[in-house]
Design an enzyme around this catalytic site. Structure first.
Site, mmCIF file in Angstrom:
data_model
loop_
_atom_site.group_PDB
_atom_site.id
_atom_site.type_symbol
_atom_site.label_atom_id
_atom_site.label_comp_id
_atom_site.label_asym_id
_atom_site.label_seq_id
_atom_site.Cartn_x
_atom_site.Cartn_y
_atom_site.Cartn_z
ATOM 1 C CD GLU A 75 -7.464 -13.046 9.481
ATOM 2 O OE1 GLU A 75 -7.979 -14.165 9.634
ATOM 3 O OE2 GLU A 75 -6.236 -12.846 9.561
ATOM 4 C CG ASP A 105 -13.603 -15.837 14.107
ATOM 5 O OD1 ASP A 105 -14.695 -16.268 14.511
ATOM 6 O OD2 ASP A 105 -13.039 -16.246 13.080
HETATM 7 O O1 F6P Z 1 -16.242 -14.497 10.034
HETATM 8 C C1 F6P Z 1 -15.495 -15.422 10.735
HETATM 9 C C2 F6P Z 1 -16.146 -16.773 10.679
HETATM 10 O O2 F6P Z 1 -17.373 -16.737 11.352
HETATM 11 C C3 F6P Z 1 -15.238 -17.878 11.173
HETATM 12 O O3 F6P Z 1 -15.319 -18.084 12.544
HETATM 13 C C4 F6P Z 1 -15.717 -19.059 10.378
HETATM 14 O O4 F6P Z 1 -14.686 -19.997 10.188
HETATM 15 C C5 F6P Z 1 -16.098 -18.462 9.068
HETATM 16 O O5 F6P Z 1 -16.429 -17.127 9.328
HETATM 17 C C6 F6P Z 1 -17.243 -19.145 8.364
HETATM 18 O O6 F6P Z 1 -17.405 -18.500 7.165
HETATM 19 P P1 F6P Z 1 -18.595 -18.743 6.142
HETATM 20 O O7 F6P Z 1 -19.816 -18.110 6.716
HETATM 21 O O8 F6P Z 1 -18.148 -18.048 4.916
HETATM 22 O O9 F6P Z 1 -18.730 -20.208 6.002
#
Ligand code: F6P
Length: 341
Positions: free
Chosen positions: A103, A127
């Site tokens: 998104e 997600d």
């Molecule tokens: O890409 C989505 C996601 O996996 C979410 O489910 C999660 O909150 C976030 O990314 C975690 O992001 P990062 O790897 O930047 O900590």
């Protein structure tokens, strides 16, 4: 025609499968020329552009991650972002972009498209919360990993007659939690769309113990109790304004322990859900998305996103897909309440 490809946001299994299919069809059928922009929008800002040809995509179909790298860069949060993106594209003679993202990355793509940049979007995220498509690739793999974890946790929970709380990813939507929770036979599934009552959860835990089974509680990282707020790992915001979550699982185990007087532990699955080899379904979906994205570029159908509707791949306006998050609706959640407790 020269086409630039970038992958932005959190990585997910299947990104390499899309890149491979874009390049294979684009080169073989349309004689397109490709370049990769490194690390999502960061490469577009910094002019970090790499060659992308058939030899660079050989052997990558089953590999997790992304050969192009990724980041949560928002070009509009950088001084002169739009001009810098335009400069990079013109310096490398890029006529059109294929933007593979969730998104946030696609939200930036929507704005850049409004500003006249020729681009086509491809939805990805574990997600599964991108609107306009039935599924995103990466989701099936994540659900498989979470389900296997739940299966494993059942046996250890029962050996010790304790509650095991499984925290899965899902910031705004509980798709992973509900799919893996149902597939794994969880006794409670808590999702961001539905604030939960901690006393009700404890009631489900007690009734499970009463019939000599150990409860498994699946919780999405963005789930919140009725009277509470999201639990944050820290307060730092990324360039799209998101905080880092995680902590709800620990909080739940502690509350369950204190309120029921029984033992409870937490497993946080975290990035294990995003890493490693994609499932067959994700490779299939990612490959089809790639093929159709190249067709959209060939047709000059810019400002669109490829999407899965039933078993068909269609094109939808990018703005429709990025306007809102796709969430688990009430009636779907209610279907499974019979299994709680
Ligand atoms: O890409 C989505 C996601 O996996 C979410 O489910 C999660 O909150 C976030 O990314 C975690 O992001 P990062 O790897 O930047 O900590």
């Amino acid at each position: 025609m020269r086409v630039g490809v970038l992958t932005g946001g959190g990585d997910c299994p299947g990104l390499n499968a899309v890149i491979r299919s874009i390049v294979r069809k684009g080169v073989q059928e349309y004689a397109f020329d490709f370049v990769g922009l490194r690390d999502g929008w960061l490469g577009a800002l910094k002019g970090h552009v790499v060659p992308l040809d058939i030899s660079s995509v050989r052997g990558i179909l089953p590999r997790g991650g992304t050969i192009l790298g990724s980041s949560r860069t928002n070009p509009f949060k950088h001084e002169d972002g739009l001009r810098r993106v335009r400069d990079t594209l013109s310096a490398h003679d890029v006529d059109a972009l294929i933007v593979i993202g969730g998104e946030d990355t696609l939200g930036a793509a929507t704005e850049l498209s409004r500003q006249g940049i020729n681009l086509v979007g491809v939805p990805k995220t574990i997600d599964n919360d991108v609107s306009g498509t039935d599924f995103t690739f990466g989701f099936d793999t994540a659900v498989g990993i979470a389900t296997e974890a739940i299966d494993r946790l059942h046996t250890t929970a029962e050996s010790h007659m304790r509650t095991l709380v499984v925290e899965v990813m899902g910031r705004h939507s509980g798709w992973i939690a509900i799919h893996a929770g149902v597939a794994g036979g969880a006794n409670a599934i808590l999702i961001p769309e539905r604030p939960f009552d901690i006393e009700q959860v404890c009631g489900w835990v007690r009734s499970r113990f009463k019939i000599n089974y150990a409860p498994i509680v699946v919780v999405a990282e963005g789930a919140v109790p009725h009277e509470g707020q999201m639990i944050l790992k820290d307060q730092t915001l990324d360039e799209f304004g998101h905080v880092r979550l995680s902590g709800i699982g620990e909080w739940l185990a502690q509350e369950i322990s204190e309120r029921t007087g029984t033992d409870a532990r937490t497993t946080v699955l975290g990035h294990i859900q995003r890493g490693g080899t994609p499932s067959a379904f994700d490779r299939w979906l990612a490959t089809r998305f790639g093929l159709h994205a190249v067709d959209a570029v060939k047709d000059g159908d810019f400002g669109t996103m490829v999407a899965l509707h039933g078993t068909d791949i269609v094109r939808v306006p990018l703005a429709d897909a990025t306007g809102k998050t796709k969430r688990v609706d009430r009636s779907l959640y209610d279907e499974f309440e019979v299994f709680f407790g």
